[in-house]
Write an enzyme that holds these catalytic residues in place. Structure first.
Site, PDB file in Angstrom:
ATOM      1  N   SER A 211       4.873  -5.302  -5.900  1.00 12.62           N
ATOM      2  CA  SER A 211       5.534  -5.116  -7.233  1.00 12.62           C
ATOM      3  C   SER A 211       6.248  -3.402  -7.358  1.00 12.62           C
ATOM      4  CB  SER A 211       4.811  -4.707  -8.293  1.00 12.62           C
ATOM      5  OG  SER A 211       5.009  -4.551  -9.755  1.00 12.62           O
TER       6      SER A 211
ATOM      7  N   TYR B 225      -3.614  -2.146 -12.015  1.00 14.31           N
ATOM      8  CA  TYR B 225      -2.316  -2.641 -11.146  1.00 14.31           C
ATOM      9  C   TYR B 225      -1.717  -2.257 -10.494  1.00 14.31           C
ATOM     10  CZ  TYR B 225       1.423  -6.232 -11.225  1.00 14.31           C
ATOM     11  OH  TYR B 225       2.668  -6.973 -11.051  1.00 14.31           O
TER      12      TYR B 225
END
Ligand code: NAD
Length: 257
Positions: free
Chosen positions: A139, A152
């Site tokens: 990401s 995350y």
């Protein structure tokens, strides 16, 4: 070398980015293994429909990526793994001092630990076949941070590090390992948030997308699942044979800021 006839296993691929990559792989003639933790009639129908649409072999194998032994069993059950796409992922947003421990543990297990287990099980198969590709879906949060996304961001930075180690351990073999770092991608999950956000901020669809969702994405456009599928296909091509241990951002300029 094309992906035609190669076996590609994509974790977390009954929706969103994983499904988009699976469709591009099937379109190119790969034999696709779809996965999620569910085992519904819809999951198996998805595989059957994709097989007939692209005239290739598509299977659905249930395995919970939060459990190490099930991650390894996914690869063993598939029986071959030329291309491994570690994509399964979840998110939870909360400040560190209020972050539920079980959410932290689940995010680290699914977004990071699963890639260790699947890669460990897949590398011997790639070595035996004499060719392999590992593509980890990280990401923009594997390279930058945002508040309230501690687990995350930690998992995605972790997967970028793990990608580098995988690349170094396979550097002298016909195997590569890379991470794709998407910015905001228009998945059904994201699409579904647009109407509520329009109501909450009394904004048009266009303003919600540009001013709220894509605040950090300079292009002011979502990346698409087809673009991510194309990037994964590129990483599997001969042109990418010397690309290993690195990240490719598909983020409309997010990480250039
Ligand atoms: P999504 O929710 O549509 O897809 C997630 C997939 O993972 C689903 O198929 C889901 O069933 C599966 N999954 C969840 N828990 C699982 C488990 N325990 N075992 C097996 N499968 C499980 O979300 P998405 O946006 O397509 O996300 C896919 C990946 O892309 C994730 O790793 C995410 O972090 C990453 N990503 C997404 C975006 C975005 O904007 N959508 C941006 C950057 C990175």
């Amino acid at each position: 070398m094309s992906v035609k006839g190669k076996t590609v296993i994509i974790t977390g691929s009954n929706s969103g980015i994983g499904l988009g990559i699976a469709r591009e792989m099937a379109r190119a003639g790969a034999h696709v293994v779809l996965n999620s933790f569910t085992d519904s009639a819809d999951d198996h129908k998805l595989a059957a429909d994709m097989a007939s649409e692209f005239d290739t072999d598509v299977r659905y194998i249930q395995a919970d990526m939060s459990k190490g032994e099930q991650c390894r069993a996914l690869i063993e059950t598939a029986g071959a793994c030329d291309i491994l796409i570690n994509n399964a992922g979840i998110q939870h947003v909360a400040p560190i001092d209020g972050f539920p421990t079980e959410k932290w543990d689940a995010i680290i297990a699914i977004n990071l630990n699963s890639a260790f287990h699947t890669t460990a099980a897949a590398l011997p198969m790639m070595r035996k076949a004499g060719w392999g590709r590992v593509v980890n879906i990280a990401s923009a949060h594997g390279l930058t941070a945002s508040p309230f996304k501690s687990a995350y961001v930690a998992a995605k930075h972790g997967i970028v590090g793990f990608t580098k180690v995988t690349a170094l351990e396979t550097a002298q073999e016909p195997i590569t390992a890379n991470a794709i770092c998407p910015g905001y991608v228009l998945t059904p999950l994201v699409e579904a948030q647009i109407p509520d956000t329009m109501e909450k901020y009394e904004m048009s669809r266009e303003d919600v997308i540009k001013k709220v969702m894509l605040e950090r994405q300079p292009s002011k456009e979502f990346a698409t699942v087809e673009q991510l599928g194309g990037t994964a296909l590129f990483l599997c091509s001969d042109a990418a044979a010397q690309i290993t241990g690195t990240t490719i951002s598909v983020d409309g300029g997010w990480t250039a800021l």
